[in-house]
Motif scaffolding. Structure first.
Motif, short mmCIF file in Angstrom:
data_model
loop_
_atom_site.label_atom_id
_atom_site.label_comp_id
_atom_site.label_asym_id
_atom_site.label_seq_id
_atom_site.Cartn_x
_atom_site.Cartn_y
_atom_site.Cartn_z
N ILE A 1 6.52 33.71 -39.94
CA ILE A 1 6.26 35.12 -40.15
C ILE A 1 6.15 35.75 -38.77
CG2 ILE A 1 4.58 36.80 -41.01
CD1 ILE A 1 3.99 34.90 -43.30
N ARG A 2 6.84 36.82 -38.54
CA ARG A 2 7.08 37.31 -37.19
C ARG A 2 5.79 37.47 -36.38
NH1 ARG A 2 10.49 42.68 -35.20
NH2 ARG A 2 10.60 42.02 -33.02
N ASN A 3 5.87 36.97 -35.14
CA ASN A 3 4.78 37.08 -34.17
C ASN A 3 3.49 36.41 -34.64
OD1 ASN A 3 6.63 38.48 -32.70
ND2 ASN A 3 5.51 40.41 -32.63
N THR A 4 3.66 35.28 -35.36
CA THR A 4 2.50 34.52 -35.82
C THR A 4 2.81 33.03 -35.73
OG1 THR A 4 3.09 34.18 -38.16
CG2 THR A 4 2.11 36.32 -37.57
N ILE B 1 9.99 34.29 -25.48
CA ILE B 1 8.73 34.23 -24.74
C ILE B 1 7.55 34.39 -25.69
CG2 ILE B 1 7.32 35.51 -23.06
CD1 ILE B 1 9.96 36.01 -21.52
N ILE B 2 7.67 35.29 -26.66
CA ILE B 2 6.60 35.45 -27.66
C ILE B 2 6.39 34.14 -28.41
CG2 ILE B 2 5.94 36.59 -29.81
CD1 ILE B 2 7.38 39.10 -28.74
N ARG B 3 7.48 33.52 -28.86
CA ARG B 3 7.35 32.27 -29.60
C ARG B 3 6.75 31.18 -28.73
NH1 ARG B 3 5.54 30.92 -33.47
NH2 ARG B 3 6.55 32.77 -34.33
N SER B 4 7.17 31.11 -27.47
CA SER B 4 6.64 30.10 -26.55
C SER B 4 5.14 30.31 -26.33
CB SER B 4 7.38 30.15 -25.22
OG SER B 4 8.74 29.82 -25.38
N ALA B 5 4.73 31.56 -26.13
CA ALA B 5 3.32 31.85 -25.89
C ALA B 5 2.48 31.51 -27.12
CB ALA B 5 3.13 33.32 -25.51
N LEU C 1 1.05 31.30 -19.00
CA LEU C 1 0.39 32.32 -19.83
C LEU C 1 -0.17 33.46 -18.98
CD1 LEU C 1 -1.40 30.10 -22.50
CD2 LEU C 1 0.64 31.50 -22.80
N ARG C 2 -0.62 33.14 -17.78
CA ARG C 2 -1.12 34.21 -16.90
C ARG C 2 0.00 35.22 -16.59
NH1 ARG C 2 -1.42 36.15 -11.91
NH2 ARG C 2 0.26 34.75 -11.25
#
Length: 455
Positions: free
Chosen positions: A68-71, A221-225, A274-275
């Motif tokens: 589910i997107r961004n989760t 990048i969102i998925r990796s984070a 992450l920084r």
């Protein structure tokens, strides 16, 4: 040798990580911590490992899975004959003011999409790395796992006797299944599960929304984070290198190591990654973990999730291993190795965190003893051959990378000391760093091949 799939989705909440396969099997879950014995381990032994699978009564099918997107919430859509259904998997993570509630449980919501599927629920826990064959005891809406290394039960609003007897269920309405080690859990209603789902989605999206993105590869990048966040333990601040043990580096070789521990080097890399996308909280927790373990004795390459120093490595010969490649190992003897690069990575991490103007530490001077210790160890470390970043257990050599990281430790230590007003240390270390740089360039570089050498 045929390599089996590694098409797994990862779900978690900062206290647990589970891997879910294409057929909906929860094939890896350790409780009550990332580095605890497994409850499900089919990824390491198809027959003995244990899984939690929801499938048609005629056999398993692969679903189409996505987050589910961004989760970190997984959704799988399955089709069989003229029926279809979805499985939504997540570990609850709920914001409560400034705190986060992350119970030791995994929630599965199964909903019919087309027709009335006939599904079989295979709840097959094999606790303690499948060294225990548990008794499953029915009680009300729960199926208790007796004789386990962890208090565990499956709760459901579906008929528990059907699950215990492995009888097919007609999916005419949504059902919820909760694997929990939370003794305070009393109910298991669909309404409650839907609320937990909504709140977990909200919590992860708040995390994703605050990411600083570069404008390219943003979705990746969102998925990796999000994935990196799953490997950070909320309570201790440790960051594990991987969720699994014994996935071989190459099929058919014995390089099957247990990576469910906090390698200080790898954790430092995660903190910096992450920084750079403006997620500092995980890094702040990790540097406090680092300070705790450093003050408990000599630094070592890796630690248990709660800072344990002794991680004896043993093999589990009763498990076949991933794709038949063994041995299956728990623990890691690398904890005893000499790795001279370590201080450099840690001081790079500390320099990054302590120098970030967004982070205010009330006890900045309190870090000085640790910085001084790391620098002085880096100065005295290079004459000793080490195992290197590759962790060659029988090849102690003066590795170029290790020496370069010792230089980095002294150089960054000087920068931190100057920032904190300790000019005498800063001047001395800066002079030594200059000398170390020349050593690396003169002894670690081959001008004929125009490349740095391994050692």
């Amino acid at each position: 040798m045929t390599t089996p799939h590694l098409d797994y989705g990862a779900i978690g909440n900062g206290r647990l990580i589970a891997l879910v396969g294409p057929d909906s099997g929860v094939d890896w879950l350790c409780l009550p911590r990332f580095d605890s014995p497994s409850v499900f381990a089919r990824i390491l032994d198809e027959e003995k490992g244990g899984t939690f699978l929801i499938r048609p009564e005629s056999g398993a099918v692969r679903g189409e899975w996505s987050y589910i997107r961004n989760t970190n919430v997984l959704r799988g859509v399955f089709e069989h004959g003229d029926t279809s259904w979805e499985v939504i998997d997540f570990a609850p993570r709920i914001l409560k003011g400034r705190a986060v509630d992350a119970p030791l449980e995994l929630v599965r919501i199964v909903r019919p999409l087309k027709g009335t599927p006939r599904l079989l629920v295979e709840f097959d826990p094999r606790p303690d790395y499948a060294r225990i064959t548990p008794r499953l005891v029915e009680s009300g809406t729960s199926l208790y796992v007796e004789d386990s290394h962890v208090r565990l039960r499956l709760m459901s609003d579906a008929p528990i006797p059907f699950i215990a007897a492995r009888q097919p269920l007609t999916l005419s309405r949504p059902h919820v299944f909760v694997v929990t080690a939370n003794p305070g859990r009393e109910t298991c209603s669909l309404n409650e599960a839907n609320f937990l789902l909504e709140e977990t989605v909200r919590t992860w999206r708040i995390y994703a929304r605050s990411l600083a993105l570069p404008g390219f590869a943003d979705e990746a990048i969102i998925r990796s984070a999000l994935c990196l966040a799953l490997h950070a333990h909320d309570n201790t601040g440790s960051i594990i290198a991987a969720a699994t043990t014994s996935i071989p580096e190459a099929m058919g070789t014995p390089r099957t190591w247990d990576y469910r521990y906090c390698w200080l080097r790898d954790a430092a890399f995660v903190v910096e990654a992450l920084r750079r996308v403006s997620k500092n909280a995980i890094g702040e927790r990790f540097v406090h973990f680092l300070r705790n373990v450093a003050e408990s004795g000599p630094l070592q390459p890796l630690y248990g999730v709660a800072g344990e120093r002794e991680l004896p490595e043993v093999t589990l010969d009763h498990l076949a291993g991933y794709g038949g490649t063994g041995p299956v190992r728990v623990g890691n003897a690398a904890a005893l190795q000499q790795q001279n690069d370590l201080n450099g990575e840690l001081l790079l991490c500390l320099d990054s965190v302590l120098g970030d103007p967004r982070i205010v530490l009330d006890d900045a001077d309190g870090w000085c003893p640790l910085v001084k210790r790391l620098v002085e160890e880096a100065i005295s470390g290079p004459p000793q051959p080490d195992t290197g970043i590759w962790e060659f257990r029988t090849m102690l050599r003066p590795y170029t990378f290790s020496r370069a990281m010792c230089w980095a430790a002294v150089d960054r230590g000087a920068a931190i000391a100057r920032r904190l007003g300790h000019t005498a240390d800063a001047d001395r270390w800066a002079a030594i760093a200059k000398q170390e740089r020349e050593v690396v360039l003169s002894r670690g570089y081959n001008p004929e091949f125009k490349t740095f050498t391994q050692a």
